[in-house]
Write a protein that holds these residues in place. Structure first.
Motif, PDB file in Angstrom:
ATOM      1  N   TRP A   8      -7.908   4.895  -1.063  1.00  0.00           N
ATOM      2  CA  TRP A   8      -6.781   5.485  -1.945  1.00  0.00           C
ATOM      3  C   TRP A   8      -7.830   5.404  -3.355  1.00  0.00           C
ATOM      4  N   MET A   9      -7.546   6.291  -4.026  1.00  0.00           N
ATOM      5  CA  MET A   9      -8.146   6.378  -5.452  1.00  0.00           C
ATOM      6  C   MET A   9      -7.368   6.792  -6.465  1.00  0.00           C
ATOM      7  N   GLN A  10      -7.274   6.209  -7.597  1.00  0.00           N
ATOM      8  CA  GLN A  10      -6.235   6.631  -8.764  1.00  0.00           C
ATOM      9  C   GLN A  10      -7.111   6.517  -9.965  1.00  0.00           C
ATOM     10  N   LYS A  11      -6.867   7.397 -10.657  1.00  0.00           N
ATOM     11  CA  LYS A  11      -7.658   7.218 -12.221  1.00  0.00           C
ATOM     12  C   LYS A  11      -7.112   6.049 -12.986  1.00  0.00           C
ATOM     13  N   SER A  12      -7.870   5.427 -13.730  1.00  0.00           N
ATOM     14  CA  SER A  12      -7.319   4.306 -14.648  1.00  0.00           C
ATOM     15  C   SER A  12      -7.010   5.095 -15.919  1.00  0.00           C
TER      16      SER A  12
ATOM     17  N   ALA B 214     -11.776   4.501 -12.453  1.00  0.00           N
ATOM     18  CA  ALA B 214     -10.944   4.713 -11.366  1.00  0.00           C
ATOM     19  C   ALA B 214     -10.603   3.385 -10.596  1.00  0.00           C
ATOM     20  N   PHE B 215      -9.554   3.448  -9.988  1.00  0.00           N
ATOM     21  CA  PHE B 215      -9.125   2.376  -9.110  1.00  0.00           C
ATOM     22  C   PHE B 215      -9.351   2.673  -7.548  1.00  0.00           C
ATOM     23  N   VAL B 216      -9.978   2.003  -6.828  1.00  0.00           N
ATOM     24  CA  VAL B 216     -10.274   2.427  -5.248  1.00  0.00           C
ATOM     25  C   VAL B 216      -9.717   1.272  -4.500  1.00  0.00           C
ATOM     26  N   ASP B 217      -8.922   1.439  -3.457  1.00  0.00           N
ATOM     27  CA  ASP B 217      -8.486   0.629  -2.394  1.00  0.00           C
ATOM     28  C   ASP B 217      -9.053   0.858  -1.054  1.00  0.00           C
ATOM     29  N   TYR B 218      -9.418  -0.131  -0.220  1.00  0.00           N
ATOM     30  CA  TYR B 218     -10.025   0.472   1.134  1.00  0.00           C
ATOM     31  C   TYR B 218      -9.313  -0.523   2.243  1.00  0.00           C
ATOM     32  N   LEU B 219      -9.238   0.132   3.437  1.00  0.00           N
ATOM     33  CA  LEU B 219      -8.666  -0.496   4.487  1.00  0.00           C
ATOM     34  C   LEU B 219      -9.513  -0.188   5.733  1.00  0.00           C
ATOM     35  N   SER B 220      -9.951  -1.192   6.323  1.00  0.00           N
ATOM     36  CA  SER B 220     -10.614  -0.790   7.747  1.00  0.00           C
ATOM     37  C   SER B 220     -10.123  -1.776   8.750  1.00  0.00           C
ATOM     38  N   ILE B 221      -9.916  -1.072   9.763  1.00  0.00           N
ATOM     39  CA  ILE B 221      -9.139  -1.744  11.123  1.00  0.00           C
ATOM     40  C   ILE B 221     -10.347  -1.520  12.175  1.00  0.00           C
ATOM     41  N   ASP B 222     -10.624  -2.678  12.605  1.00  0.00           N
ATOM     42  CA  ASP B 222     -11.835  -2.767  13.578  1.00  0.00           C
ATOM     43  C   ASP B 222     -11.308  -2.200  15.085  1.00  0.00           C
ATOM     44  N   GLU B 223     -11.293  -0.904  15.348  1.00  0.00           N
ATOM     45  CA  GLU B 223     -11.152  -0.236  16.603  1.00  0.00           C
ATOM     46  C   GLU B 223     -11.864  -0.766  17.891  1.00  0.00           C
ATOM     47  N   ILE B 224     -13.076  -1.390  17.312  1.00  0.00           N
ATOM     48  CA  ILE B 224     -14.063  -1.492  18.517  1.00  0.00           C
ATOM     49  C   ILE B 224     -13.732  -2.710  19.398  1.00  0.00           C
TER      50      ILE B 224
ATOM     51  N   MET C  40       0.858  -1.270  -0.056  1.00  0.00           N
ATOM     52  CA  MET C  40      -0.168   0.022   0.089  1.00  0.00           C
ATOM     53  C   MET C  40       1.003   1.192  -0.097  1.00  0.00           C
ATOM     54  N   ASP C  41       2.096   1.071   0.216  1.00  0.00           N
ATOM     55  CA  ASP C  41       2.932   2.278   0.387  1.00  0.00           C
ATOM     56  C   ASP C  41       3.228   2.994  -0.781  1.00  0.00           C
ATOM     57  N   THR C  42       2.817   2.240  -2.133  1.00  0.00           N
ATOM     58  CA  THR C  42       2.892   2.841  -3.355  1.00  0.00           C
ATOM     59  C   THR C  42       1.639   3.799  -3.739  1.00  0.00           C
ATOM     60  N   LEU C  43       0.710   3.480  -3.031  1.00  0.00           N
ATOM     61  CA  LEU C  43      -0.463   4.274  -3.263  1.00  0.00           C
ATOM     62  C   LEU C  43      -0.532   5.720  -2.574  1.00  0.00           C
ATOM     63  N   LYS C  44      -0.404   6.620  -3.434  1.00  0.00           N
ATOM     64  CA  LYS C  44      -0.346   8.144  -2.744  1.00  0.00           C
ATOM     65  C   LYS C  44      -1.378   8.648  -2.493  1.00  0.00           C
ATOM     66  N   ASN C  45      -1.387   9.481  -1.528  1.00  0.00           N
ATOM     67  CA  ASN C  45      -2.533  10.282  -0.910  1.00  0.00           C
ATOM     68  C   ASN C  45      -3.846   9.390  -0.351  1.00  0.00           C
ATOM     69  N   PRO C  46      -3.620   8.686   0.705  1.00  0.00           N
ATOM     70  CA  PRO C  46      -4.533   8.228   1.262  1.00  0.00           C
ATOM     71  C   PRO C  46      -5.535   9.087   1.892  1.00  0.00           C
ATOM     72  N   LYS C  47      -6.798   8.611   2.009  1.00  0.00           N
ATOM     73  CA  LYS C  47      -7.667   9.676   2.491  1.00  0.00           C
ATOM     74  C   LYS C  47      -8.499   8.755   3.593  1.00  0.00           C
ATOM     75  N   VAL C  48      -8.227   9.285   4.904  1.00  0.00           N
ATOM     76  CA  VAL C  48      -8.983   8.787   6.271  1.00  0.00           C
ATOM     77  C   VAL C  48     -10.352   9.278   6.011  1.00  0.00           C
ATOM     78  N   ILE C  49     -11.101   8.415   5.947  1.00  0.00           N
ATOM     79  CA  ILE C  49     -12.789   8.621   5.877  1.00  0.00           C
ATOM     80  C   ILE C  49     -13.257   8.468   7.733  1.00  0.00           C
ATOM     81  N   ALA C  50     -12.459   7.733   8.678  1.00  0.00           N
ATOM     82  CA  ALA C  50     -12.931   7.835   9.843  1.00  0.00           C
ATOM     83  C   ALA C  50     -11.595   7.321  10.549  1.00  0.00           C
TER      84      ALA C  50
END
Length: 65
Positions: free
Chosen positions: A23-27, A33-43, A1-11
């Protein structure tokens, strides 16, 4: 995931909400577009937190500390 620039924290994550990043990149196509998503369950209590990462056809799940 380090090669993906400009992550956007949504929560930011809390006792009631997962930490979520996209992470969003134009195709190379016109409107694609390419979209990658990470979720970590803090609960979850403790230092080991379940996570899910989705990228194209790849879905990874596991535990992070």
């Amino acid at each position: 995931m380090d090669t993906l620039k400009n992550p956007k924290v949504i929560a930011s994550g809390s006792a009631g909400n997962a930490y979520k990043v996209i992470w969003m990149q134009k195709s190379s196509g016109k409107n694609g577009a390419f979209v990658d998503y990470l979720s970590i369950d803090e609960i979850v209590n403790g230092s080991k937190k379940p996570f899910g990462f989705f990228s194209g056809g790849l879905l990874m799940t596991g535990i992070c500390e």
